[in-house]
Write a protein that holds these residues in place. Structure first.
Motif, short mmCIF file in Angstrom:
data_model
loop_
_atom_site.label_atom_id
_atom_site.label_comp_id
_atom_site.label_asym_id
_atom_site.label_seq_id
_atom_site.Cartn_x
_atom_site.Cartn_y
_atom_site.Cartn_z
N ASP A 80 -5.37 6.81 1.74
CA ASP A 80 -4.20 6.64 0.88
C ASP A 80 -4.56 5.78 -0.33
N ASP A 137 5.35 0.51 0.05
CA ASP A 137 6.38 1.46 0.45
C ASP A 137 6.19 2.82 -0.23
N GLN A 138 5.68 2.83 -1.45
CA GLN A 138 5.47 4.08 -2.18
C GLN A 138 4.23 4.83 -1.72
N VAL A 139 3.29 4.14 -1.10
CA VAL A 139 2.00 4.73 -0.74
C VAL A 139 1.90 5.07 0.74
N LEU A 145 2.38 0.27 -8.19
CA LEU A 145 2.83 0.86 -6.94
C LEU A 145 3.02 -0.19 -5.84
N THR A 146 3.90 0.12 -4.92
CA THR A 146 4.14 -0.76 -3.77
C THR A 146 3.61 -0.08 -2.50
N HIS A 172 5.68 6.96 6.03
CA HIS A 172 6.88 6.36 6.62
C HIS A 172 7.10 6.85 8.05
#
Length: 139
Positions: free
Chosen positions: A55, A82-84, A79-80, A87
């Motif tokens: 990732d 959470d975005q990468v 980017l955070t 989930h």
């Protein structure tokens, strides 16, 4: 070959994690320092995601082109986690057998699975490498 062995016999018990509100630099530092490929993401003591070396590598350009370190830094700042991350990762119970774990890896194409106890608390992680090493030890 042994039968009905629990995944706890092959999982890694010391799991390095990041919090959802950490930044991507912390993920990269963990991956590089500890030579790991998968990092569970925790929020309020709950596993909310997984982030892998792959990732992170997808975000960077310096490994492909010279002089792109500034571009990498910009991407990592924007980017955070959470975005990468992936989930709602698939977790497995600590009592699952090694065979059942192998079936999950084969059918669902995961490379790492967080292992949780009855209270859904992270107690380990099992990877395809752990499984392969187990199989090699049988021969």
């Amino acid at each position: 070959m042994k039968h009905r062995e629990p995944v706890s016999n092959i999982m890694t018990r010391t799991v390095f994690t990041v919090n959802l509100n950490d930044d991507l630099h912390q993920v990269i530092d963990l991956i590089n320092h500890h030579k790991i490929r998968h990092v569970p993401v925790i929020d309020a003591n709950e596993i909310v995601g997984m982030i892998s070396k792959t990732d992170v590598n997808r975000l960077t350009f310096s490994s492909l082109f010279e002089g792109q370190e500034d571009a990498d830094e910009a991407v990592l700042q924007i980017l955070t986690i959470d975005q990468v991350m992936t989930h709602k990762p698939r977790t497995i119970p600590v009592g699952m057998t090694i065979r059942e774990v192998a079936e999950v890896f084969a059918e669902e194409e995961f490379h790492a699975l967080p292992v949780v106890d009855d209270e859904n608390k992270l107690v380990g992680i099992v990877t395809t490498t752990d499984l392969i090493q187990y199989l090699l030890d049988q021969y």
